[in-house]
Write an enzyme that holds these catalytic residues in place. Sequence first.
Site, PDB file in Angstrom:
ATOM      1  N   ASP A  64      42.762  46.434  34.693  1.00  0.00           N
ATOM      2  CA  ASP A  64      43.701  45.856  33.728  1.00  0.00           C
ATOM      3  C   ASP A  64      43.572  44.346  33.677  1.00  0.00           C
ATOM      4  O   ASP A  64      43.107  43.711  34.631  1.00  0.00           O
ATOM      5  CB  ASP A  64      45.137  46.220  34.133  1.00  0.00           C
ATOM      6  CG  ASP A  64      45.478  45.729  35.532  1.00  0.00           C
ATOM      7  OD1 ASP A  64      44.656  45.961  36.439  1.00  0.00           O
ATOM      8  OD2 ASP A  64      46.534  45.110  35.719  1.00  0.00           O
ATOM      9  N   GLU A  65      44.020  43.786  32.585  1.00  0.00           N
ATOM     10  CA  GLU A  65      44.200  42.338  32.439  1.00  0.00           C
ATOM     11  C   GLU A  65      43.027  41.523  32.985  1.00  0.00           C
ATOM     12  O   GLU A  65      43.222  40.508  33.638  1.00  0.00           O
ATOM     13  CB  GLU A  65      45.488  41.888  33.162  1.00  0.00           C
ATOM     14  CG  GLU A  65      46.722  42.533  32.593  1.00  0.00           C
ATOM     15  CD  GLU A  65      47.981  42.220  33.397  1.00  0.00           C
ATOM     16  OE1 GLU A  65      49.034  42.048  32.778  1.00  0.00           O
ATOM     17  OE2 GLU A  65      47.923  42.175  34.639  1.00  0.00           O
ATOM     18  N   ALA A  66      41.806  41.973  32.668  1.00  0.00           N
ATOM     19  CA  ALA A  66      40.633  41.228  33.133  1.00  0.00           C
ATOM     20  C   ALA A  66      40.355  40.100  32.130  1.00  0.00           C
ATOM     21  O   ALA A  66      39.279  40.027  31.543  1.00  0.00           O
ATOM     22  CB  ALA A  66      39.445  42.175  33.270  1.00  0.00           C
TER      23      ALA A  66
END
Length: 535
Positions: free
Chosen positions: A339-341
């Site tokens: 997530d949220e890379a």
Amino acid sequence: MRQHRRTTRILGSLLLVTAAGAFAVGAAPAGGTPEGDTPTPLGRVIPAPASVKTGGAPYRITDSTRIHVDDSREARRIGTYLADVLRPSTGYRIPVTDRQGTGIRLKLGSKDASLGDEGYRLDSGRQGVTITARKPAGLFHGVQTLRQLLPAAVEKDSVQPGPWLVAGGTIKDTPRYGWRGAMLDVSRHFFTVDQVKRYIDQLALYKVNKLHLHLSDDQGWRIAIDSWPRLATYGGSTQVGGGPGGHYTKDDYKEIVRYASSRFLEVVPEIDMPGHTNAALASYADLNCDGVAPPLYTGTEVGFSSLCVNKDVTYDFVDDVIRELAALTPGRYLHIGGDEAHSTSHDDYVKFMDRVQPVVAKYGKTVIGWHQLTGATPAKGALAQYWGLDRTSAEEKERVAAAARAGTGLILSPADRIYLDMKYTEDTPLGLAWAGLVEVKRSYDWDPGTYLPGAPGSAVKGVEAPLWTETIVTPANIDFMAFPRLPGVAELGWSPAATHDWDAYKVRLAAQGPRWDALGIGYYRSPQVPWTAAG
Ligand code: TNX
């Protein structure tokens, strides 16, 4: 379609009304603990059982009650667990025996195929209560139902007066979904083995069967990895706001896995990558593209860290970590985050996931990732954990739905419904509000089967309630955010859609209040729920 759904809903409420009618005989005050000789109405449990037939005389547990089990280790172990639950409050040392007899009977090996691996049948009458199941998990879930049918005071740790009555009738019960999960973020704040066990016991009461542990993030690496020891000793040495952090040794972790499995929960370990990796990057300079280790991080920003996708050492690291973690994991799944890379380019993200997913398979595990994984190429058999919101763009929802149509299974964790770290109201002292305020009704009142437009119902493997811990520090904090929302998530995962009805649910939920009081769980007394004065 809409009309059809509505009809099903109305039918569902009718079913409940019928059940409620049957309950009316000697029913306790709405939401209250039954007093005196009035047993808890059969079916007033969470999750709502698939089918309930009330009627017949109640069974009374006395000091001559025995727990009769099959001659099997598993049945005996579950019998002993039940005896341990009953002992402090009843004061009875109930013997567990494999001799035949009346009383409480726990029987495995039911021939009823419709019970599946987790279902059970509970028959209660004057002579006793019999729980039958095909598999130990079903027997254990049946025991949780029996617990909830007894007065709330059964959960106290000192002797109570009773009487210990179980209403007469039959429950036949199987889950809607095989994945009924809860996630605990032990990275932002560390929780000890005992604290995790406490949560496991709370989850088991509601038939939750997966414990997802978020073991690494920017603020802390929480699991010992022998081949990269500084991950835990240095990367685990702090947490949000500073402070000592902590990590699990391999023995600690095995103890969590063992305890969870004794409560029929599978532990799903998560190492979040390629983002959310500052703790690892701080521990080994080599893992950074520029070869310079950043300082440890104790804030709450997200999206600033990334593993170095184009360095070979990154994949040595990933291979070692996954190998050691897989060896600690009897369960099937290994969560790789994703997530949220925000600090990883799209091309790098895809490249990284293409290289890392086969490593999970190489060590015999199945990939689960946050739903951003559907922006890369999910491996065959992988699950995507959806954490979007009502307001998530149609485009992003469609990307996930398309992956689901192509065979990727979905675990639903919509953040504006079942993120347990979201505040209930503006006044909630703990938690975050980025996904919105999530009161109890909102967290319960949706249908996983039809939630994500364009995703086939068959792709939905279940639900999971994440508890992120940026603001959550103590077990009391966990209690307050999880209760009363967690039981609603458990019900969404277990109960047939036809039983879904907020007005009926809130009464069953209110009846849990005194139970949480007895267990020492400090919960949020939502004004949406008709708690009893005593509760
Ligand atoms: C989003 S949801 C995150 C976490 C935060 C959480 C706080 C997801 C996969 N990532 O990193 O802790 O919000 O609510």
